[in-house]
Design a protein around this motif. Sequence first.
Motif, PDB file in Angstrom:
ATOM      1  N   ASP A   1       0.806  -1.315  -0.064  1.00  0.00           N
ATOM      2  CA  ASP A   1       0.181   0.081  -0.036  1.00  0.00           C
ATOM      3  C   ASP A   1       0.970   1.409  -0.069  1.00  0.00           C
ATOM      4  O   ASP A   1       1.548   1.479   0.940  1.00  0.00           O
ATOM      5  CB  ASP A   1      -0.977   0.014   1.095  1.00  0.00           C
ATOM      6  N   ARG A   2       1.001   2.129  -0.959  1.00  0.00           N
ATOM      7  CA  ARG A   2       1.665   3.274  -1.198  1.00  0.00           C
ATOM      8  C   ARG A   2       0.841   4.259  -0.059  1.00  0.00           C
ATOM      9  O   ARG A   2      -0.316   4.865  -0.397  1.00  0.00           O
ATOM     10  CB  ARG A   2       1.519   3.886  -2.389  1.00  0.00           C
ATOM     11  N   ASP A   3       1.736   4.656   0.691  1.00  0.00           N
ATOM     12  CA  ASP A   3       0.910   5.694   1.941  1.00  0.00           C
ATOM     13  C   ASP A   3       2.110   6.512   1.879  1.00  0.00           C
ATOM     14  O   ASP A   3       3.360   6.599   2.734  1.00  0.00           O
ATOM     15  CB  ASP A   3       0.862   4.973   3.186  1.00  0.00           C
TER      16      ASP A   3
ATOM     17  N   GLU B   1      -9.882  -4.469   8.015  1.00  0.00           N
ATOM     18  CA  GLU B   1      -8.786  -3.912   7.568  1.00  0.00           C
ATOM     19  C   GLU B   1      -8.316  -2.715   8.153  1.00  0.00           C
ATOM     20  O   GLU B   1      -7.101  -2.692   8.430  1.00  0.00           O
ATOM     21  CB  GLU B   1      -8.807  -3.899   5.977  1.00  0.00           C
TER      22      GLU B   1
ATOM     23  N   ILE C   1      -4.357  -2.210   9.433  1.00  0.00           N
ATOM     24  CA  ILE C   1      -3.640  -1.039   8.943  1.00  0.00           C
ATOM     25  C   ILE C   1      -3.360   0.013  10.245  1.00  0.00           C
ATOM     26  O   ILE C   1      -2.129   0.273  10.329  1.00  0.00           O
ATOM     27  CB  ILE C   1      -4.468  -0.513   7.795  1.00  0.00           C
TER      28      ILE C   1
ATOM     29  N   ARG D   1      -0.231  -6.820   0.239  1.00  0.00           N
ATOM     30  CA  ARG D   1      -1.295  -7.426  -0.194  1.00  0.00           C
ATOM     31  C   ARG D   1      -0.769  -8.682  -1.230  1.00  0.00           C
ATOM     32  O   ARG D   1       0.250  -8.416  -1.624  1.00  0.00           O
ATOM     33  CB  ARG D   1      -2.256  -6.628  -0.681  1.00  0.00           C
TER      34      ARG D   1
END
Length: 693
Positions: free
Chosen positions: A239-241, A271, A275, A288
Motif C-alpha cells: 500500500d503506497r502511503d 482491514e 492497518i 497484499r
Amino acid sequence: MAKHTFLLEVGTEEMPAHVVSPSIKQLADRVTKYLNDSRIGFAKMTPFATPRRMALLIEGLDGQQPDINKTVKGPAKKIAQDADGNWTKAAIGFTRGQGLTVDDIKFKEVKGVPYVFVDKHIAGKPVSEVLTGLPDVITKMNFPTEMRWSTHQLEFVRPIRWLVALLDDQVVPFKILDVETCRTTRGHHFLGHDIDLKQASDYEAALKDDFVIASQGKRKQLIVDQIKKIADDHSWTVDRDDNLLEEVVNLVEWPTAFAGDFDEKYLALPEPVLITSMRDNQRFFCVRGADGKLLPHFIAVRNGNSDYLDNVIKGNERVLVPRLEDAKFFYEEDQKISIADYVDRLKRVSFHDKIGSMAEKLARVTVLAQLIGKQVGFDDTQLADLRRASQIYKFDLTTQMVGEFAELQGVMGEIYARLQGEKEDVAKAIAEQYMPTSAEGELPSSPLGTVLSIADKLDSIMSFFAVGMIPSGSNDPYALRRSAFGIVRIIADRQWQLPLMDMADTYTTALKEAGVDNKLDFFKHAADVRSFFLDRLKQLFHEEHLRHDIVDAVCDTKQNEIAAVIEAADAINDRKDNDHFKEAIEALTRVVRLAKKGNLPESDWQVDESKFENPSEKTLWQKTKELQERFPEQSLPDHLDELLALRKVISTYFEENMIMAKNEEVKHNRLSQLSIIAAMTEEFGNLDELIVK
C-alpha cells in the motif's frame, strides 16, 4: 569576484518526524530572505535534513555586498537652517545619522520647496561578516512544539548540540547560547563518529561515509527501492502511503528495510484496524497478495545497517503482537453492546465544558441536519435515514476500539453500524462525517454523508462562537478553520444553495420547535461566524489564484449563501477580459458611489416618471424595470450580463443629468433610480472594489 560555498548545519537532539520537513523549509526560506535583504547573491541552495540536523549548502555565494551610492532626503531647508543661515540641530543630527557632516549637505527643491539632501556611499561588507548575523535568523524560527533546556531562555524545537558554519574551508565564527560554530559535524547516532570537515563541499559525502544520508530525497528513494525489492522478491504489493513514507524518511538517517510476519488469525480483524495497528503505532507498511487482500506480513525500516537484522525483525514482530491482541479483544467486546447503549453513554461524554455533552450535540445536529436536508431537496426516505444517522453518528466514541485507537473514529462507527444491521447509507454517512479531514482531503461522496458532515461542522463552529471561543491568530485548538474551509469546499463542489453564513435565527427557531433544550446564544457572535466563513472563502479564492480585487469585491457582500458568493466570483472572473467590461464596471461603480452618497433609505426609493427632465432618465428607468422583472428567474451570470449591458444607457444618463440637482424632488427621483440599480449589483458584492484601470 570570487564565488564561495557555504555550509550551515544546526545539530539538535532528535526532532519529531512531523517537524523535520517544515523546519528545514523554514530555515531555507529565512536564510534566503536574510541573504537577499543583505544584498548577497547565490547560485544554488541545497537543503539537508535528518531527525538530528538541519543543514543548507549554498553554492555560488557572492564574496561581498555591492557598494551602494544613494541620495538621502532630510528636513526642509527652513528647518535645517535658522534665519542667519546657521545649521540647526535637525540638520546636524540628520547628517550625523548618515555618517556624514553638514559640509556634505546640498539643497534640492521638491514641489517648489527646498530640502536638505546628502549623497551617501555605503561600502559593501565581506560575506564572512554578513554571515555572522545568522544566529538571529536561526533563533527566530518557530515550531509547533518548542522546549527550553538547561538555564537558557531560548525556545527551540529541540536542544541545539552543535553548529557548523564553513565558508569554503574557513569557520565563520558565531555562537548560539553556549554552542560555538566549528567544522565538526556528527555521523550516525550509533554507527558513526564526529567528522571534521575540510571544506563545506565535503558535507554530503563525508556524512554518507559515516552512515548518514543527509538528503531527504535520496533517503526517500532508497527506502522506496528497498521496499520494492522486498515486495518483488515475495510477489507482494505494498500500500503506497505517502504520509507514512514521509514520516519514516524523517525518522531515520541510514535506512534499512526488512520484512516481518504476524499470525494469520489477526486477518479476521477489519482491514482499517489492522492497518492502523501497523501503520500508526509501529510505522509498518502493509502488504497484499495478488488478490488485493492483506497478508500476514509487513515491511518496516530501521535506522541502521543490516547488522543483527534478525534480532530487529523478531523484536518488531514481538512488539506488534500485543497491539493486535488488544485490537482483537476490543473488536470482539465492542460487538456485545448495542448502538443504543453506546449512544446512551454519550450523555456522560463532554463535547466541551462550556457547551455541553456529546449527547446534546447529537440532539442539535439532528435538527440542523433535517434543516439542511430539506433545503437541498431530500425526500422523506432520505430525511428518515439522515435522522437515524444524526441520532447515532458519534456512538463509536464510547467503544473500546476508538478509545484505544482514536484514529478509527467514524471508521469503526461504519463497521459496527453495518454489523448491527443499520442501512448502508446510514453506515456510510457515519464514516463520512469527518470528511474532509485536511485542507485538501477527500470530500464526502454520499448525499447523506455530505449533509451530516456540514451539520456537524456548522454546529461546532456556531457552538464555540456562541461561548466566545473564537479562533484568533494561530490559535485554533478545535480546528474550526479547517471545519469551515471543509464546508466551503463541500458547497463549492455540490453547489448547494444554503444560507449557512447566517443560521442563528433559523437554527434557534428549529431547535425550539423540536423541543431541544438549547442554552447556547447563537445570535451573540453571528456576525463573527459570517466573517469567519468569508475569510475561508477568501482562502479558497486565493488558492484558485483569483485576482485580489475580485476576491475583495465578492466577499464584501450581504449574501448568506456560500455558493452564491462563489458563483458571483466565477461570473466576474469569466467576464473580466471581455470587450467593454472596463467601461461597464466604471459605469456601474459610478452608480454605486452616487447611491451611497445619496444614502436614501430603501423605503424612500420612489421613482416618479413625471419628474423626468431628459429622455435618458426614461430609457434607464424602462431598462431597470425590465431587469427587475427578469431578476428573480435569472442566474447570477445572466444577471451580471444584463447589468453590464446597461453600460451605454448609464453613460448617456450621466452625460445628460446632474444627479445632485438643486430641485430636491428631481434629485430624490434620480437618487432613487440609482439606488435601485445599485441594490441589484449587491448580488455580486461591492463592485467598487474592482480594479479596471
